[in-house]
Design an enzyme around this catalytic site. Sequence first.
Site, short mmCIF file in Angstrom:
data_model
loop_
_atom_site.label_atom_id
_atom_site.label_comp_id
_atom_site.label_asym_id
_atom_site.label_seq_id
_atom_site.Cartn_x
_atom_site.Cartn_y
_atom_site.Cartn_z
N ASP A 189 -63.42 -44.38 -30.59
CA ASP A 189 -64.77 -44.85 -30.89
C ASP A 189 -65.60 -43.76 -31.58
OD1 ASP A 189 -67.04 -46.76 -30.44
OD2 ASP A 189 -67.82 -45.07 -29.28
N GLU A 209 -62.35 -45.13 -35.56
CA GLU A 209 -63.48 -45.87 -36.13
C GLU A 209 -64.15 -44.96 -37.14
OE1 GLU A 209 -67.55 -48.26 -34.93
OE2 GLU A 209 -67.05 -46.40 -33.94
C1 BGC Z 1 -68.86 -49.25 -31.19
C2 BGC Z 1 -70.15 -49.86 -30.78
C3 BGC Z 1 -70.82 -48.93 -29.79
C4 BGC Z 1 -70.97 -47.53 -30.36
C5 BGC Z 1 -71.34 -46.54 -29.33
C6 BGC Z 1 -69.37 -48.04 -31.88
O1 BGC Z 1 -68.81 -47.57 -32.89
O2 BGC Z 1 -68.06 -50.06 -32.00
O3 BGC Z 1 -69.98 -51.15 -30.28
O4 BGC Z 1 -72.08 -49.44 -29.49
O5 BGC Z 1 -69.79 -47.10 -30.94
O6 BGC Z 1 -70.26 -46.23 -28.50
#
Ligand code: BGC
Length: 607
Positions: free
Chosen positions: A253, A321
Amino acid sequence: MNRSVRWAVCVLAAVSVAVPAVGAMKPASARQVSSNEARAQHQSARAGAGAEPWWKNAVIYEVYPRSFQDSNGDGVGDLNGIRSRLGYLHWLGVDAIWMTPIYPSPQVDFGYDISNYYNIDSRYGTLADFSRLVATAKKQHIGVLMDLVLNHTSNQHPWFIESESSRTNPKRDWYVWRNGHKGPDGKLLPPNNWQSVFGGSAWQYDKKTGQFYYHKFYIQQPDLNWNNPQVRHAMYNVERFWIRHGVAGFRLDAITTLFEDPKLRNEKPLLGKDGKPVINAFGHVQLNDSLTNNLPQVHGVLRQLRQVADSYHRHILLIGETYLSSVNDLRKMYGAHNDELQLPMDMQVGFINRLDVARFRKEINEAETELHGDEPLFVVDNDDNHRWERYADAAGVKDPVERGNIARVLATILLASRDTALIYYGDEIGMVTTVPTKKSEVRDPVGIRGWPKNKGRDGERTPMQWNSGPNAGFSKAGVKTWLPIPPSYKTVNVAVEKKDPNSLLHWYRRMIALKHTNEALHDGQEIMLNTRDEHVLAWLRKTPDGNAVVVACNFTGQPRTESFDLKPEGVKGRRVKTLMATPGDASGQTLHAVHLGPYGVFVGQVE
Ligand code: BGC
Ligand code: MG
């Protein structure tokens, strides 16, 4: 576009593949082999002889656990619910599921605020349920990926509770604590101008110890200090723990946000095309993110995470991500020696957000040619952005048939490209974003804070639509589900679409099967065709031994006829056999005249 800008967006047939009869789950010997199974068998037959890792050219399916299947009637999805739906995912052909976070959490950001990395939130089940899920999935050749949130914890995590207890606590330096400064009027101001992705200052004052802590996301999500070796050590142990629990890998993440400028310099405003500062969905001047995102120090951490992953005998996958604005930045995420992420998400293709032929051509071609042959991970949708229908809306298309065709265009780009494909749950049936109509109904903190300009992310997180019965089959009759069931569920659902061979669901299933079993579509090179065409996006997939497939997607509402000359690409075949075509499109296609209806798609095997 940088990450915050994107956030603003959200909160911003003729068929060669046999389709087994609906619900055809016969005993193992007699039953039809699912396409992921066929692929798994093929791979294990090649194992040892430099077999390709399981995630290459695979299909990964993002599950939002709160919204997939509720098994215990509390209106919230859970692990036993997911386990009960693995048969469906197997039928669809997916190779792995990624679940958004299921660890114990106060659920301020629905799991992205973790208070214990070593357990399962009781709303979703237990560690034993998790192990059963992994074991059942394995039997179906489906891997399970955990979401690993490394940038921040919950403010209820024991580490943070200790850290905020005093300036001298041994965990103080596990988070980013800094002094404020006095403004002209004597008022205490935060250390600098940095902003939270979720609106407002990224600094929160703590009265007890008289310092501010940094939070890139919500106030309840304090950032960890990744310069502290103890923090790294703690997180690598978390990684090991879940590998020992059988996961096939992780989705990391917000991985680009681990580090911030140590000098705490102010960020400059992001300027729009007109040269003026961009105002974000919270009504603030948007900063350019240059000192709080994508700092080079992240690569050292990625290498260490990868070393841990590679110390196991299985192929452990690391997905990132990675909202990055250029293919150069994306390339770096694989590591100079292929020693970082195997699959950083390519957000440059799927989030173009309008049917712009030239842009798609450029971005897909860059992924093919500029990543040194590494595998791209394409994604059109996720739990943070409005669903696929944003493309139909941007094109002003209202006709439901044409909208469905646009969904097929997107599915085809995702599944007929040389990539690993990431599908967001519900996209395969055409679920649409259903935003709350009243502030009192909003559950996402982003929407609560941003209302009414920014209605948050609830709209893309609504319960999965399984059938036309009570609560769409997501939960028992009479249960109040955590987000309302969208009105579309009567017609847009798995049961209805399974019965209709022309449905979007069958389109996805056949495309997935082709990706698994057709050699050219599996891993053939991807070459853009007719590159001056402004209306039709077309490409060739070909293998070194001459297997070739042509794909054409009409990006307009007018019928088009496309002609292909494949000689310059060294393709010998002159005839084409239809593999996939948008329902209603003309048959009798030739390479000289491929007829495409409005937003029509053609996929053909060259013979
Ligand atoms: C996730 C979100 C989340 C954020 C904080 C993001 O990239 O996909 O859903 O709110 O990270 O963890
Ligand atoms: Mg439940």
